[in-house]
Design an enzyme around this catalytic site. Sequence first.
Site, PDB file in Angstrom:
ATOM      1  N   CYS A 195     -11.735 -27.254  15.262  1.00 43.48           N
ATOM      2  CA  CYS A 195     -11.754 -25.548  14.921  1.00 43.48           C
ATOM      3  C   CYS A 195     -12.508 -24.846  15.834  1.00 43.48           C
ATOM      4  O   CYS A 195     -12.088 -23.780  16.452  1.00 43.48           O
ATOM      5  CB  CYS A 195     -11.991 -25.412  13.469  1.00 43.48           C
ATOM      6  SG  CYS A 195     -10.898 -26.318  12.392  1.00 43.48           S
ATOM      7  N   CYS A 204     -13.514  20.979  14.375  1.00 44.30           N
ATOM      8  CA  CYS A 204     -12.419  20.710  14.768  1.00 44.30           C
ATOM      9  C   CYS A 204     -11.730  19.546  14.883  1.00 44.30           C
ATOM     10  O   CYS A 204     -12.426  18.398  15.125  1.00 44.30           O
ATOM     11  CB  CYS A 204     -12.091  21.735  15.983  1.00 44.30           C
ATOM     12  SG  CYS A 204     -12.813  21.192  17.591  1.00 44.30           S
ATOM     13  N   CYS A 217     -13.313  17.265  17.787  1.00 40.09           N
ATOM     14  CA  CYS A 217     -14.591  16.871  17.426  1.00 40.09           C
ATOM     15  C   CYS A 217     -14.318  15.284  16.815  1.00 40.09           C
ATOM     16  O   CYS A 217     -15.058  14.359  16.968  1.00 40.09           O
ATOM     17  CB  CYS A 217     -15.552  17.647  16.278  1.00 40.09           C
ATOM     18  SG  CYS A 217     -15.809  19.015  16.673  1.00 40.09           S
ATOM     19  N   ASP A 237      10.146  -5.698 -11.809  1.00 43.80           N
ATOM     20  CA  ASP A 237      10.138  -6.979 -12.574  1.00 43.80           C
ATOM     21  C   ASP A 237      10.521  -6.314 -14.078  1.00 43.80           C
ATOM     22  O   ASP A 237      10.222  -5.226 -14.504  1.00 43.80           O
ATOM     23  CB  ASP A 237       8.708  -7.439 -12.419  1.00 43.80           C
ATOM     24  CG  ASP A 237       8.487  -8.524 -13.617  1.00 43.80           C
ATOM     25  OD1 ASP A 237       9.144  -9.469 -13.709  1.00 43.80           O
ATOM     26  OD2 ASP A 237       7.486  -8.170 -14.314  1.00 43.80           O
ATOM     27  N   ASP A 289       3.592 -11.264 -10.116  1.00 46.74           N
ATOM     28  CA  ASP A 289       4.345 -10.625  -9.049  1.00 46.74           C
ATOM     29  C   ASP A 289       3.552 -10.385  -7.836  1.00 46.74           C
ATOM     30  O   ASP A 289       4.231  -9.643  -6.874  1.00 46.74           O
ATOM     31  CB  ASP A 289       4.737  -9.244  -9.602  1.00 46.74           C
ATOM     32  CG  ASP A 289       5.680  -9.408 -10.983  1.00 46.74           C
ATOM     33  OD1 ASP A 289       6.346 -10.267 -10.824  1.00 46.74           O
ATOM     34  OD2 ASP A 289       5.334  -8.687 -11.793  1.00 46.74           O
TER      35      ASP A 289
END
Length: 846
Positions: free
Chosen positions: A29, A92, A95, A515, A718
């Site tokens: 890994c 603004c 910025c 559901d 769910d």
Amino acid sequence: MTMHAKHKAPASGLSVIDIPVDGMTCASCVGRVEKAITAVPGVNGAEVNLATGKARVTLAGADTGAVADAIRGAGYEPRATTIILAISGMTCASCVGRVEKALRAVPGVLSADVNLATERATIRIADGGITAALVAAVAAAGYEAKPLDQGRSDGDDEAGKRREADQNALFRSVVVAALATLPLMILEMGPHLSEAFHHWLYARIDAFVLKLIAFGLTTIVLFGPGLRFFLKGWPALLRAAPDMNALVMLGAGAAYAYSVVATFAPGWLPDGTDYTYFETGAVIVTLILLGRWFEARAKGRTSEAIKRLVQLQARSARVLRDGVESEVAIEHVRVGDLVLVRPGEKIPVDGEVVEGASYVDEAMVTGEPAPAHKSVGSAVIGGTINRNGALRFRAEKVGADTLLAQILRMVEQAQGAKLPIQALVDRITNWFVPAVIAVALMTFAAWLAFGPSPALTYALVNAVAVLIVACPCAMGLATPTSIMVGTGRAAELGILFRQGAALQGLSEVSTIAFDKTGTLTKGRPEVTHFVVAEGFAEDEALRLAASAESASEHPSAEAIVAEAKRRGLALAPATGFAAEPGLGISARVESREILVGSRKLMAQHSVALGDLADRAAAFARDGESPLYIAIDGRLAGLVAVADQVKPGTQAAIAALKALGLRIVMVTGDNRATAEAIAARLGIDAVEAEVLPTDKAAIVERLQSGSNKVAFVGDGINDAPALAQADIGIAMGAGTDIAIESADIVLISGDLTHVPEAIGLSKATMTNIRQNLGWAFGYNVLLIPVAAGLLYPLWGVLMSPVFASFAMAFSSVSVLANALRLRRFAARQDITATAPGTPATAFGRIG
């Protein structure tokens, strides 16, 4: 084990970051992660450590996000931390772009979103130790940043105090500027408006002295209250990153400088051009300060939902420890503490009642107006109000784990989010201010070259008008203010948008899948009908059946027992209990033989059904489960059991259909039962006999053809379907609303909140489009007018004074429009809407 390139101190221009990586289990890994990282252009080296679970990456200009993507591509997950910074000094949209750019350039940053309305930056970082670097990057961009603790409200209190102080300072500046500008306007404009005043004034005061007075008053305005524009605008210009302050500084400064030359060195100007425009500079500054003050007040109102939620928190709690009652600060309440609450007091934290009974007002959290009855075993929510009885409860969730703290975090996350519609705005605003300066320069050059005499005067006035009329503030505020107000109003109604993008996505759905169990229905069977045969008393037959069923754990048995207890019937002990799967039960109660079960069970025991067989068939057609009761070999009665539809479900479905949405029910029930319920509710399609693991596949099939699908479920079994849907809507369960798979959480579980959420979503998106239409339309129309586009046709020019007035109130108009969402109200007659009754659009802005 560690695999790495030789580690050494980074050379100049290189940076080193540590990225936590999840999912690594072995040396291979480590090798795969290292290989993926070193393949990213701009990575100078990588050192991956399995023991610490971190990748140390040396960057030579590589983007941290690209490194994170490479780790994911290798099958692992870079762990990210979210940091919230309070940003001050932004005025603004440009910025916002500069702060985001500065933050994203910091090594270790995966994403950075800055919100002008909330004045906050939400940064996802891979390297947890770079907070100081983030603050420094913001400072280098010309703004101030301060980290906020997401688990406490102190940051909100401090930010509120800072905003209030800024608002008060702005008001004082407006007053000073107005007191200096008013006499200046009288001296400068009065002679043009009244011939008599002109003669009276110049007969008493020399013209040059009048210019000196105007110079003095304007200097007070520009370098007193207006100094803020120069202090912020000039550094922005030097960094080649001009903002709104730079536009005001250039416009007012140009008018002032020209007037100073015309006053003290008129010989430097062409003949006939030595006019003064002192009042222009002063009025520009005064009007823009006035507009910013209005804007600050309006921005304060956009966050009132958060303020109200924060104010719900109790400051202290009365706890019982070792038999001693004492009052402690709310942050000192511990899990397991016994907490005492008197009538009229706020419940300080979440817990379970162990003594007492009362009614608790939970409207401020759940949106439900009726007080909820609480007794032993009931859950209570921190921030709600105990109405009439004393309660003692055990603290179960405290601090950041309480429901109210979760709601605050969700609302803040949603308010700080950027919607997909904002992407175009960001691209435009990044170039807006430089483009305005370029247009102003071209305007000056064009009037100087082709304008009538005095050309220099016309060139100056029109260039100043262009600089002043432009308003990136309105563009920057158009989306975030609507999001703030919309999500805040939703929270007040008991609807939590966990993902800001869900606010836009929900308005685009065409299909909603529900559901059934626990969502459309209550999730537990109840007795719906009870019919007795001739010769039997109803209560007696029910009492004996419930006594027999009391030994069973089947849901239908629990429903029969519950109905008997509801009627106050005393149950008798049962002996000889036997359950026959799929058929029913038999038992002996008070020396009588009792059977409760299906038609087949009755047939096995030779019990004649008589006329009740037709009634049972009718119940089955309606989606109810019929059970026969036999006593001593004779049919005694028929009981129908069903999972009852929740109150409000029919009205919610009718409202959703009125919005033009297709409704689908997904359930594991048999098709006959499912279709009976669907027919009763007016549902368009049914997916029956579905396993929980297959719900996500159903949602995926519904999404075919670019259909946007929302799935509504209870957030437990769910989760896959909620994650698969374009918008997942989870029903809140008590005090546990941290449903990670959902985009939206309905705290109370009331389905009428679904059309309410869609109505609010559509109203918010309409509001955003109105704001953007105004912000862009304002600039597209007025900048050319300010440049003098209408002068060749009708001789129309825009005064810089009018330009400053229009600019000052353009952002205020956007804020005022966003604040209309605070008045969003659901249809008052929704709960009374009959199935099949046509309804108009659900929700309105009052």
